[in-house]
Design an enzyme around this catalytic site. Structure first.
Site: not given
Length: 348
Positions: A101, A220, A276
């Site tokens: 991320s 996501d 995610h």
């Protein structure tokens, strides 16, 4: 010359040991926002990659971990990691990066901006907001989150927010590109977006990668749009359509060398199932581990030709990270920060 059995065993062990040391390349892990290396999920993630690849891995912490990942500007976070990799003797002959991320932007910052750092061989990016994101990490529900979200979006390019909130360094609102380019302090520099300030060194360093692995999560809901994991994004001035990376100015004008790397077959555009960072162990072994081992470019082929449509990876999702080590919710210190900013009392 003849060796007894014991001498042969010792010699063989020395040879095997030498071969392992000579080809094993260490790697570092850079966690996402709200996470820290001491969290159970991060420890497990790093250890499993270590075990599966037979390469030594290190989760590098940025200052105070979770707190600093929210409130320390990304330029400062990058400088901290840059200094750490330059001081680690284990990395001096080269190393690989695994980014999670927000950690991917720090990883790219180390590659492009770190003067005198050791060479990065392979960069594996899981859910990285490389082209920006049009939404801050999720707060939750309730009036406070609505107020805070509106505050962030309206003031995201103010000097105060840019200096005190890390995600502001890569929040890119398509309807305010002028504000983004003039006030956002990190991503425009990292992506070489300033028309009159293109830095050839950033491109030179980025294209020195042997492999760039860009992993996008099919479901996501944290990154807006999810295609930012591949450098895809919205066109300037609109929230639709979502441009694939090859149709963006960054790619077509090759601001950082993504086109050069892609055409050389050194970019792997991979899509996996899950939300995610919700990657399965099977997909970790298939798409991450090979690039932490030696001779990766000979072992792997490009999973997605840059002109083809992506193919989803068929694999059940096993989330590696704890709820406490994710970007899905704001920790209470973050809410306190905005409460103070808004002049609200704690009991409200």
């Amino acid at each position: 010359m003849r060796f007894c059995g014991g001498a042969k065993s010792i010699l063989l062990s020395l040879i095997i040991s030498f071969i392992h040391v000579s080809v094993s390349i260490p790697f570092i892990v850079l966690h996402g926002i709200g996470d820290q290396c001491s969290n159970k999920g991060m420890k497990q993630f790093t250890q499993e990659l270590n075990d599966w690849s037979n390469s030594k891995g290190y989760c590098l912490e940025v200052g105070d971990g979770s707190w600093d990942s929210w409130f320390k500007p990304l330029q400062e976070q990058t400088e901290i990691v840059c200094n750490k990799v330059k001081q680690m003797k284990e990395l001096q002959e080269g190393y690989n990066i695994v980014g999670l991320s927000q950690g991917n932007l720090i990883g790219r910052g180390v590659i492009e901006l770190c003067e005198g750092g050791p060479p990065v061989r392979n960069f594996v990016s899981l859910g990285g907001p490389h082209a920006g994101t049009a939404s801050v990490p999720l707060c939750g529900t309730g009036i406070f989150c609505i107020i805070a979200d509106n505050l962030i979006k309206s003031e995201i390019y103010s000097d105060y927010i840019q200096a005190h909130l890390a995600p502001s360094g890569y929040l890119k609102m398509p309807n305010d590109i002028e504000g983004y380019l003039s006030k956002c302090r990190f991503l425009p520099k990292l992506n070489n977006e300033h028309a009159d300030e293109k830095n050839a060194t950033y491109k030179e360093r980025f294209t020195s990668l042997q492999n760039l692995v860009l992993i996008m999560f099919e479901h996501d809901t944290v990154l807006i749009p999810k295609e930012t994991s591949w450098f895809g994004y919205y066109p300037d001035g609109a929230f639709n359509p979502i441009l694939p990376p090859q149709q963006t100015k960054l790619y077509k004008e090759d601001w950082i060398g993504l086109k050069e790397l892609t055409e050389a077959g050194r970019v792997k555009y991979i899509k996996v199932a899950g939300n995610h960072l919700g990657i399965s162990k099977e997909d970790m072994k298939k798409y991450v581990v090979p690039y932490l081992e030696d001779e990766t470019s000979k072992k792997q082929t490009n999973f997605l030709d840059h002109d083809d449509e992506p193919q989803a990876v068929g694999s059940s999702v096993e989330v590696i990270f704890d709820e406490s080590s994710s970007s899905y919710k704001w920790p209470s210190p973050v809410k306190s920060f905005f409460a103070e900013l808004l002049g609200l009392k704690k009991d409200h």
